[in-house]
Scaffold this motif. Structure first.
Motif, mmCIF file in Angstrom:
data_model
loop_
_atom_site.group_PDB
_atom_site.id
_atom_site.type_symbol
_atom_site.label_atom_id
_atom_site.label_comp_id
_atom_site.label_asym_id
_atom_site.label_seq_id
_atom_site.Cartn_x
_atom_site.Cartn_y
_atom_site.Cartn_z
ATOM 1 N N UNK A 198 0.857 -1.186 0.000
ATOM 2 C CA UNK A 198 0.000 0.000 0.000
ATOM 3 C C UNK A 198 0.894 1.238 0.000
ATOM 4 N N UNK A 199 0.905 2.012 -1.075
ATOM 5 C CA UNK A 199 1.748 3.218 -1.130
ATOM 6 C C UNK A 199 1.380 4.208 -0.023
ATOM 7 N N UNK A 200 2.393 4.879 0.523
ATOM 8 C CA UNK A 200 2.188 5.828 1.616
ATOM 9 C C UNK A 200 2.670 7.216 1.200
ATOM 10 N N UNK A 201 2.043 8.240 1.778
ATOM 11 C CA UNK A 201 2.459 9.610 1.498
ATOM 12 C C UNK A 201 2.222 10.464 2.742
ATOM 13 N N UNK A 202 3.140 10.355 3.694
ATOM 14 C CA UNK A 202 3.008 11.161 4.903
ATOM 15 C C UNK A 202 4.393 11.441 5.483
ATOM 16 N N UNK A 203 4.443 12.441 6.357
ATOM 17 C CA UNK A 203 5.707 12.823 6.982
ATOM 18 C C UNK A 203 5.909 12.066 8.289
ATOM 19 N N UNK A 204 7.136 11.632 8.526
ATOM 20 C CA UNK A 204 7.497 11.084 9.833
ATOM 21 C C UNK A 204 7.743 12.264 10.767
ATOM 22 N N UNK A 205 7.033 12.283 11.889
ATOM 23 C CA UNK A 205 7.052 13.445 12.776
ATOM 24 C C UNK A 205 7.906 13.190 14.020
ATOM 25 N N UNK A 206 8.935 14.017 14.201
ATOM 26 C CA UNK A 206 9.728 14.006 15.430
ATOM 27 C C UNK A 206 9.193 15.096 16.364
ATOM 28 N N UNK A 207 9.375 14.887 17.661
ATOM 29 C CA UNK A 207 8.933 15.869 18.646
ATOM 30 C C UNK A 207 10.032 16.001 19.695
ATOM 31 N N UNK A 208 10.571 17.206 19.852
ATOM 32 C CA UNK A 208 11.684 17.401 20.787
ATOM 33 C C UNK A 208 11.200 17.698 22.206
ATOM 34 N N UNK A 209 9.896 17.778 22.390
ATOM 35 C CA UNK A 209 9.354 17.981 23.737
ATOM 36 C C UNK A 209 8.991 16.618 24.320
ATOM 37 N N UNK A 210 9.814 16.116 25.209
ATOM 38 C CA UNK A 210 9.616 14.772 25.746
ATOM 39 C C UNK A 210 8.774 14.751 27.018
ATOM 40 N N UNK A 211 8.359 15.920 27.471
ATOM 41 C CA UNK A 211 7.563 15.973 28.694
ATOM 42 C C UNK A 211 6.111 15.614 28.392
ATOM 43 N N UNK A 212 5.522 14.722 29.197
ATOM 44 C CA UNK A 212 4.120 14.346 28.964
ATOM 45 C C UNK A 212 3.188 15.543 29.130
ATOM 46 N N UNK A 213 2.202 15.627 28.249
ATOM 47 C CA UNK A 213 1.273 16.750 28.272
ATOM 48 C C UNK A 213 -0.123 16.355 28.732
ATOM 49 N N UNK A 214 -0.447 15.059 28.646
ATOM 50 C CA UNK A 214 -1.794 14.617 29.019
ATOM 51 C C UNK A 214 -1.701 13.469 30.021
ATOM 52 N N UNK A 215 -2.181 13.718 31.205
ATOM 53 C CA UNK A 215 -2.113 12.717 32.271
ATOM 54 C C UNK A 215 -2.870 11.450 31.892
ATOM 55 N N UNK A 216 -4.051 11.623 31.298
ATOM 56 C CA UNK A 216 -4.876 10.461 30.940
ATOM 57 C C UNK A 216 -4.177 9.587 29.908
ATOM 58 N N UNK A 217 -3.535 10.215 28.922
ATOM 59 C CA UNK A 217 -2.850 9.444 27.888
ATOM 60 C C UNK A 217 -1.654 8.695 28.466
ATOM 61 N N UNK A 218 -0.914 9.342 29.355
ATOM 62 C CA UNK A 218 0.231 8.675 29.961
ATOM 63 C C UNK A 218 -0.220 7.567 30.910
ATOM 64 N N UNK A 219 -1.385 7.757 31.530
ATOM 65 C CA UNK A 219 -1.934 6.696 32.366
ATOM 66 C C UNK A 219 -2.278 5.476 31.530
ATOM 67 N N UNK A 220 -2.800 5.721 30.335
ATOM 68 C CA UNK A 220 -3.124 4.625 29.422
ATOM 69 C C UNK A 220 -1.843 3.931 28.956
ATOM 70 N N UNK A 221 -0.798 4.726 28.736
ATOM 71 C CA UNK A 221 0.500 4.159 28.351
ATOM 72 C C UNK A 221 1.036 3.246 29.453
#
Length: 366
Positions: free
Chosen positions: A19-42
């Motif tokens: 399946x051909x793909x056309x999207x950017x690989x996204x890096x993020x230099x901010x490693x601090x968690x921003x959402x408590x609920x999401x990190x709880x799920x992690x």
């Protein structure tokens, strides 16, 4: 033991699908968690990892006449004249093929989820989501393994259906990260949960029931992941952008609702697929099943804010609008509780077997 590639009831056009793909690989230099609920799920995803070789008892065998030991009411052509006049052996063959076809779609769909989730890790902009999605990647690999091992006991498999393949391709080809969530985390995973539950709750075969119970324990987290990510994002979109996503949801819902016709099975068994489809359409059980598929989807769609007049009208016409008020948190807790009950049941059986073995050994020594 046969390999899956040698078990397919129908010839594969190719052993790979690109399946051909056309999207950017996204890096993020901010490693601090921003959402408590999401990190709880992690954290939960990390803590609840399991090994299919250890948690499941693969020494259990399937039933010869009814592999998963499901009630015949769950067989779509049950009650059809052609089925009722079959011999016991012929009926057993129909059950085997339909159940193998269904499990094959689970296995194929889980590979789709594996690839889509890897795409999410690469593409999603926030680090919290990358963290959680990484745990889902290993979950999906484990699910592919589990269904593959269960299918090996059938010694039979079916290729991915065209509707499922179309939706996965559409989801993968879209360059927008949220559409991968919407197609896989909400629609495909949501529908899969309803299908898994049918086997978990009705199969008398312990292995088949347990595989689906444990997969559901993971999948309910995956749907929650999509819900958390999209609920924060969709309020930022324009009305036009939300309308586009609602249109995609409706199209995907119709497509997936109608993918359970199993036409490949009926044709392969020499049955009239049109007559089988007609019987399935009027089957009370199948009508109820098709509706129940949306138990996990509509509450999420409503919660993330894709709940405009057009999508509500579409789901009303499908007769599933009432599912929008389901409490998905309660459903998720129930999935986790049921999986733990399967664990407890296995430990109980193993303890009885151990005591029995000890008693036998003591008696022999005396």
């Amino acid at each position: 033991m046969q390999k899956i590639k040698d078990m397919y009831a129908l010839a594969l056009e190719d052993s790979h699908w690109s399946v051909p793909q056309n999207f950017d690989a996204m890096f993020n230099w901010n490693y601090d968690p921003e959402r408590t609920a999401m990190m709880g799920l992690y954290r939960k995803g990390v803590e609840m990892q399991w090994d299919a070789s250890e948690r499941l008892d693969w020494s259990q065998e399937l039933d010869e006449d009814n592999p998963e030991q499901l009630p015949d009411e769950m067989l779509p052509i049950n009650g059809m004249a052609e089925f009722e006049k079959m011999s016991r052996k012929e009926k057993a063959n129909v059950r085997k093929h339909f159940q193998a076809w269904q499990l094959s779609q689970f296995m194929q769909g889980e590979q789709g989820a594996l690839i889509c989730t890897a795409k999410i890790v690469t593409q999603v902009p926030d680090m919290d989501s990358k963290f959680y999605a990484s745990t889902q990647v290993i979950d999906e690999a484990r699910h592919v393994e589990s269904y593959k091992r269960l299918l090996e006991k059938f010694e039979l498999a079916y290729p991915m259906t065209k509707p499922l393949q179309d939706l996965i391709e559409q989801t993968l080809r879209d360059s927008r990260w949220d559409m991968t969530y919407l197609g896989m985390q909400v629609v495909i995973e949501g529908l899969a949960l309803a299908s898994f539950a049918q086997i978990r709750d009705n199969a008398q075969n312990p292995l088949a029931a347990a595989v689906n119970a444990y997969v559901m324990q993971d999948e309910s987290r995956h749907v929650a992941f999509g819900r958390l990510a999209l609920r924060d994002y969709y309020p930022q979109l324009t009305e036009k952008e939300r309308d586009e996503r609602e249109e995609f949801l409706l199209e995907a819902s119709y497509l997936m609702r109608d993918r359970f016709d199993a036409v490949e099975v009926w044709k392969n068994l020499g049955l009239d697929p049109v007559a089988c489809g007609e019987h399935m359409y009027h089957s009370g059980f199948m009508a109820k099943f098709r509706s129940s598929l949306f138990t996990r989807i509509l509450p999420i769609v409503k919660d993330v804010g894709l709940w405009g007049p057009r999508i509500r009208k579409g789901y009303e016409e499908m007769g599933v609008i009432d599912y929008a008020d389901q409490n998905v948190d309660e459903l998720q807790r129930a999935d986790e509780s049921i999986a733990l009950e399967f664990d407890a049941r296995r430990r109980h059986i193993e303890s009885i077997a151990a005591r029995a073995a000890g008693t036998t050994a003591t008696a022999a020594a005396e």
